[in-house]
Design an enzyme around this catalytic site. Sequence first.
Site, PDB file in Angstrom:
ATOM      1  N   GLU A  67      -0.493  -3.823  -6.399  1.00  6.36           N
ATOM      2  CA  GLU A  67      -1.639  -2.708  -6.304  1.00  6.36           C
ATOM      3  C   GLU A  67      -1.471  -2.239  -4.901  1.00  6.36           C
ATOM      4  O   GLU A  67      -1.601  -2.813  -3.799  1.00  6.36           O
ATOM      5  CB  GLU A  67      -3.000  -3.110  -6.706  1.00  6.36           C
ATOM      6  CG  GLU A  67      -4.014  -2.287  -6.672  1.00  6.36           C
ATOM      7  CD  GLU A  67      -5.324  -2.933  -6.648  1.00  6.36           C
ATOM      8  OE1 GLU A  67      -6.435  -1.958  -6.880  1.00  6.36           O
ATOM      9  OE2 GLU A  67      -5.443  -4.059  -6.593  1.00  6.36           O
ATOM     10  N   LYS A  87      -5.768   3.846 -13.047  1.00  5.84           N
ATOM     11  CA  LYS A  87      -6.763   3.178 -13.193  1.00  5.84           C
ATOM     12  C   LYS A  87      -7.814   3.687 -14.110  1.00  5.84           C
ATOM     13  O   LYS A  87      -8.747   4.738 -13.744  1.00  5.84           O
ATOM     14  CB  LYS A  87      -7.386   2.330 -12.222  1.00  5.84           C
ATOM     15  CG  LYS A  87      -7.950   1.149 -12.339  1.00  5.84           C
ATOM     16  CD  LYS A  87      -8.304   0.278 -11.055  1.00  5.84           C
ATOM     17  CE  LYS A  87      -9.291  -1.006 -11.341  1.00  5.84           C
ATOM     18  NZ  LYS A  87      -9.376  -1.557  -9.902  1.00  5.84           N
ATOM     19  N   CYS A 115      -5.491  -4.418 -11.126  1.00  2.24           N
ATOM     20  CA  CYS A 115      -6.367  -5.387 -10.571  1.00  2.24           C
ATOM     21  C   CYS A 115      -7.428  -5.841 -11.575  1.00  2.24           C
ATOM     22  O   CYS A 115      -7.032  -6.424 -12.621  1.00  2.24           O
ATOM     23  CB  CYS A 115      -7.458  -4.525  -9.420  1.00  2.24           C
ATOM     24  SG  CYS A 115      -8.405  -5.436  -8.465  1.00  2.24           S
TER      25      CYS A 115
END
Length: 530
Positions: free
Chosen positions: A289, A353, A406
């Site tokens: 990430e 995301k 994440c």
Amino acid sequence: MLERFAGRIMLQSGWRRALTAFLAGAFAVLALPPFDFFAAMFVSFPVLVWLLDGASPDPDRGFLGRCRPSFACGWWFGFGYFVAGLWWLGAALLVEADSFAWAIPLAVLGLPALLAIFFGLGTTLARAIWSDGFGRIAALAFGLTIAEWLRSFAFTGFPWNTIGYGAMPVPLAMQSVTVVGLIGVTLLAIVVFSVPALVATRRGLFQGLSCASVIVAAHLGFGAYELSQAASDAAGANAAIVRIVQPSIPQEMKWSAAERDAIFNAHLELTNRPPEVEGAVPSLIVWPETSVPYILTEAPRALGAIAEALDDGQHLAAGAVRVDDSRPAAGTRYYNSITVIGDGGEITAAADKVHLVPFGEYLPFEDFLTSLGLSAIAETPQGFSAAAERTLLDIGETITALPLICYEAIFPLDLAAIESPPDIILNVTNDAWYGATPGPYQHFRQAQIRALETRTPMVRAANNGISAVTDSYGRIVDGLALNAVGVIDAPIPERVVPNWNRTERMRNLWLLIGMILFVAIVSRASFNTQ
């Protein structure tokens, strides 16, 4: 002796009762990673049962007053559980201590205090149908299961360290999640962990031990059967090879302008290492990430360097910040993304995301909190924006990936929106925020269970670990330890068609909840007629 001990706990009051509940909740955290001492919950949950035995409502008080004793038991238990399980969140605020150290009490104590409300509601619900014997075990399992279900989605959800994870320390004990889901395992775990409370009070002991024995036998027996059906080598003979890059860049360096080139070169150096097995050339390389320290669309030299590092046919999937300024009226938007780059240095795909971290990547009630001088911890001028929907990533012509960035990997519901099954779950993360604490271990376990729930292999790249490839049964094919620097070259396991889809798992869950509620209500009715 145990009867006297249980009696003393039931009769506690005031601060002693609160402290006992707090310590019982904190002790239960030993069942979670990295400790995996599941026996701790065989101590914590009986104590909670005995505390609730003594939480009799005062009939002369109003509704809220009658609920207060049972709510307090659950709240203090939950407060201990979440303080002990989430204290490491404070480490993230020390990375930029000058700006965020003031918020450490909110992260270490404030968030647990809010999450504990769910446990308080769960024990209040349980006490409303409380009885004696095994019936009260059923009541507690019902109440806390409903609480954990609500915690998984209410107010954007935060199902971190759901109780069921304490019953799944190894793949043998994980397979049941494919049948009833994480919440279903949580219900069964609460029943089993609470049954020792019956040893002290004797009533319902036979029923409790019989039920717990059946659950444990079915849980482990099903796990053994599923693993016996799995191939010892989960990858086919022609499986594609993936390389996972774990550079372990310290968080305080991640966004330093002076370190950008060094960070980028560290990723390139690991990418360029020769294959660990001669001839096993990776077709996919994964960086963690926010691993790219540039805006790729504004850094042609970076794309050129990546192209030079890739062989013909190779693709790189890298965590990167994506900028969208295509709508001037909306202003510049920043997205936490996974970007796929081909061997010619061209960006072939990207996924943003969807499920952002409150206060980390965006500010809830932004206008109000910004007026107070607050900002998100993320290193962007306005925090990150969320993608409108989750999309699959096509990597080359052979791999379709479900991107989870994440902490998206902790949400079972985030896997539900995808209709077409992907070949892999691609999870990129940066847990360097949390240092050498339990946080990265807990995070990895939850990602591991996501792969198992859907019988989809997972490729996980974490900046400082834990990076790994897991197969469809949750078994680790290869991995790198926390804070290690290196690469993993591993074959991508084959996806297994699950025996139960999400709809069927939810049906099984609500069937379980209905059964345990029925037992609790029948026991309550019988108790009231005595």
